[in-house]
Every structure is written in C-alpha cells, then in structure tokens.
Design an enzyme around this catalytic site. Structure first.
Site, PDB file in Angstrom:
ATOM      1  N   GLU A 297     113.188 107.957  61.522  1.00 46.69           N
ATOM      2  CA  GLU A 297     112.992 108.450  60.005  1.00 46.69           C
ATOM      3  C   GLU A 297     112.049 109.373  60.307  1.00 46.69           C
ATOM      4  OE1 GLU A 297     111.096 105.385  57.641  1.00 46.69           O
ATOM      5  OE2 GLU A 297     112.876 103.891  58.331  1.00 46.69           O
TER       6      GLU A 297
ATOM      7  N   CYS B  41     106.119 114.136  58.057  1.00 45.16           N
ATOM      8  CA  CYS B  41     105.497 112.662  58.769  1.00 45.16           C
ATOM      9  C   CYS B  41     106.786 112.304  59.831  1.00 45.16           C
ATOM     10  CB  CYS B  41     105.523 111.596  57.781  1.00 45.16           C
ATOM     11  SG  CYS B  41     105.195 109.886  58.331  1.00 45.16           S
TER      12      CYS B  41
ATOM     13  N   CYS C  53     108.956  99.792  67.615  1.00 50.84           N
ATOM     14  CA  CYS C  53     107.339  99.915  68.313  1.00 50.84           C
ATOM     15  C   CYS C  53     107.107  98.606  68.807  1.00 50.84           C
ATOM     16  CB  CYS C  53     106.622 100.265  66.916  1.00 50.84           C
ATOM     17  SG  CYS C  53     104.930 100.156  67.284  1.00 50.84           S
TER      18      CYS C  53
ATOM     19  N   CYS D 108     103.134  94.867  64.141  1.00 55.43           N
ATOM     20  CA  CYS D 108     102.057  94.429  63.111  1.00 55.43           C
ATOM     21  C   CYS D 108     103.115  93.578  62.145  1.00 55.43           C
ATOM     22  CB  CYS D 108     101.576  95.812  62.328  1.00 55.43           C
ATOM     23  SG  CYS D 108     100.719  96.937  63.597  1.00 55.43           S
TER      24      CYS D 108
ATOM     25  N   CYS E 208     104.509  95.601  58.935  1.00 57.39           N
ATOM     26  CA  CYS E 208     105.126  96.694  59.164  1.00 57.39           C
ATOM     27  C   CYS E 208     106.866  96.449  59.548  1.00 57.39           C
ATOM     28  CB  CYS E 208     104.910  97.562  60.338  1.00 57.39           C
ATOM     29  SG  CYS E 208     105.549  99.029  60.599  1.00 57.39           S
TER      30      CYS E 208
ATOM     31  N   CYS F  56     106.801 103.281  55.756  1.00 60.47           N
ATOM     32  CA  CYS F  56     107.103 102.947  57.493  1.00 60.47           C
ATOM     33  C   CYS F  56     108.191 102.124  57.532  1.00 60.47           C
ATOM     34  CB  CYS F  56     105.789 102.582  58.161  1.00 60.47           C
ATOM     35  SG  CYS F  56     106.002 102.325  59.723  1.00 60.47           S
TER      36      CYS F  56
END
Ligand code: SAH
Ligand code: SF4
Length: 341
Positions: free
Chosen positions: A90, A105, A112, A116, A119, A331
């Site tokens: 994205e 952004c 990832c 977290c 997220c 995100c």
C-alpha cells in the site's frame, strides 16, 4: 528489459552509451522520469522519434501496476500496488488542504515480522523486503498517476523500515538527490529497533525519526508490541537519548490511543515521566478499528483530555488527523480487504 524508474543518472548513461547516444540524452530521460513523471517513453518529446523507438526496444518506464486505487472525500488517495512477482503493498498520498505539501506514505516491506497486536500488516507475517527501487517506485507511481510532485515522504506504510535499513537509506538518498526532497521532509517510523536507532544516530541522520511507542510502561507495551520483549522501553530510552545527543534532532513520539488500555490519566502521567528528558514532539493516533481484534477508539473527549494532560508536560502534542477514514486508509487495511475478497 531495463526499468528506467529507480535508475540514477549514471545507470541511465550506461543505457544511452549502449545505444550510441550522448550523455545529454541521459539527463533528458532522467528529468522525464523524476521531475516530469511520464508514464511512457513516447511522452519524452524532446527525444527524436527514432531514438525513442530504439529506447523502447531495451527499456520501459515502469513495471509496477496500480491494482486498486481509492480516492477519499478528503483528497487522500490510497493505492494497492503490484510488483512483477505478484506481491502487493500500500501507498497513500495525503494532502492537507491548508498547505501545499503532498505527503506520500510508503511501505518498506511486504508484510512485517514485528507483529503488533493492533496492526493489520503484522497479521500476515513477513514476506520480503522491498528493494530501494520498489520504495521509490511508490512515489513515482503517485506522481505519474496524479501529475503532482510529492514534497514529503513518510515511511509509515507496511513494514518495519529499520529491518530493511540499507534499502531505506538508499531510497532516502535518492529522494534527496533525484527528487530534490529535503532530508527534513523525510520521516522514518520505527517500532523501536535499538541497534538501528543507534546506527542512524552514528550516521547523523538529519531526517525525522518517529518512534511508535504506543505505551506508557513495559507491561502495556508488551501486550501491544511483542518487540518489547527484545528491545524494552528502558533500553529504548537510552537509545533515544543517544540519538538526540548525536543528531541534535527532535524525535516524534507516536502514541496510539486505545480505549481503556493506554488512554487513562495514569497512563498520561507515566508517559510524561518517560519522555521528560527526551527532546520530542508527541503525535497521538486515535486507534482505527480493524476487524481482527477487540480494541476500541477512545471518545473525542477522552482524546482531548489525554492531549491536554500531555501538554502540561511542556511538549508539543498533536492529534493525527484522520485521513481517508472512508477508504480504510489505516496501516494494512486495504491489503487485508483485497485478500479477503
Ligand atoms: N513499522 C513501523 C512503520 C509503519 S508505521 C512502525 O510501526 O512505526 C505504521 C503506523 O500506523 C504505526 O505508527 C502504527 O502504530 C500505526 N497503526 C497500525 N495499525 C493501526 C491502527 N489500526 N490504527 C491506527 N494506527 C495504526
Ligand atoms: Fe510492523 Fe509497524 Fe505494523 Fe508493528 S505497526 S506490525 S512494526 S508495520
């Protein structure tokens, strides 16, 4: 086929040399790619037709595809971009109507590893690093699609930039030199990879470092961010001090506000104490609910109360404006939707 986007002047000169053209042609191509953001070689109108035909035999402008594009009522544009291997990331363009700034952004990784709990990106695990070319291609794609010039870049899309530091640093150098975006208009956001924060300090980075702190103490942070088990807040504090001492730069502290979890008066006090001797601004981010957990966004009242408590500590505090709320611009959310369909 060579991809012109992402090549520096020297690399473009290699292509023009091979085609028996002058170095001046390379400079023209470079301008068309970075400053005029053309989509096709045919648009490079100051090159002769014949030369354009020769160039088209060996090179293309880009090999990245816009898979999904969503435009929000507030002007935010969110893209899902696809690389030749089929992986997607994205990229979001944000405009703030009272300023001429156009902020891209960008993502630094596919997925990832930090995982977290709040997220959507983390849920998918780590897939692969992006190359520096794939990072700058995100900005070039925005420029080509909108015809506008990006003025600021934040590494706040998918991925942990400090776990792909070489490519991120190289991309930043190119933003600086080829896009003419000043170092201070570049922001790297990290979940707190301590050795890399120290490395950036030693490199005397003049761009902005944003730290996703999100919690006032070890226990809450561990619940939100598993990375706290490896790089805890106490050691992080030392690294942040080291960074400020070395670079002289003010850090941005990002703090996600989640109802009843880290938005209490007690949390505000602990946070103020933790940041007391760190030169920083604080950016409060009201949690943007995703489908996969029970966290909730605090009321506006609770957000404002937390903000004023933090202001009493003498720091500059901002609340992140919600951008593109109607197009899932938080995100990892667009990517999640496409996967689910
Ligand atoms: N990995 C880096 C860079 C990505 S930044 C980092 O975490 O700092 C992504 C930002 O979006 C982070 O500040 C993250 O905390 C925030 N974010 C992630 N999920 C969110 C959600 N559901 N609502 C609001 N912000 C979120
Ligand atoms: Fe990774 Fe940042 Fe999402 Fe955490 S918030 S999982 S570090 S992208």
């Amino acid at each position: 086929m060579k991809v012109l986007s992402g090549l520096n002047l020297k690399e473009i000169e290699q292509i023009t040399d091979e085609l028996g053209a002058t170095k001046f042609r390379a400079r023209q191509i470079h301008n068309w790619i970075y400053l005029k953001s053309v989509k096709e070689i045919d648009e490079m109108t100051d090159l002769s037709l014949k030369f354009r035909e020769e160039l088209k035999k060996v090179a293309v402008v880009t090999d990245i595809k816009i898979k999904v594009k969503q435009v929000s009522s507030d002007g935010t544009i969110k893209y899902l971009l696809e690389f030749p291997d089929g992986e997607c990331v994205e990229t979001v363009l944000m405009r703030f109507d009272n300023r001429a700034n156009l902020t891209a952004c960008v993502s630094s990784q596919v997925g990832c590893a930090v995982n977290c709990s709040f997220c959507a990106t983390g849920k998918r695990g780590f897939i692969r690093n992006l190359t520096y070319k794939e990072i700058i291609e995100q900005v070039l794609t925005i420029q080509r699609d909108t015809g506008l010039k990006v003025t600021n870049v934040v590494f706040m899309g998918q991925g942990e930039p400090l776990l792909n530091l070489d490519n991120v640093l190289k991309a930043m150098e190119i933003f600086n030199e080829n896009f003419q975006i000043g170092a201070r208009r570049l922001t790297v956001s990290t979940s707190g990879i301590i050795p890399q924060i120290r490395k950036l300090a030693d490199l005397d980075m003049q761009s902005t470092l944003a730290l996703s702190l999100h919690a006032p103490n070890h226990d809450i942070r561990l619940k939100l961010m598993p990375i706290e088990a490896k790089y805890n807040m106490e050691d992080l504090h030392k690294a942040l001090k080291y960074y400020v001492d070395k670079t002289g730069r003010r850090i941005t502290i990002e703090y996600l506000l989640i109802k009843d979890l880290n938005d209490t008066i007690d949390s505000a006090k602990q946070l103020a104490h933790y940041l007391k001797d760190i030169k920083c601004n604080i950016n409060l981010i009201p949690y943007n609910p995703t489908e996969k957990n029970d966290y909730k966004r605090p009321s506006n009242n609770a957000i404002m109360k937390f903000k004023s408590l933090m202001e009493q500590s003498g720091k500059k505090v901002t609340v992140r404006l919600e951008r593109g709320a109607d197009i899932d611009a938080a995100c990892g959310q667009l990517r999640g939707k496409v996967d689910a369909s």
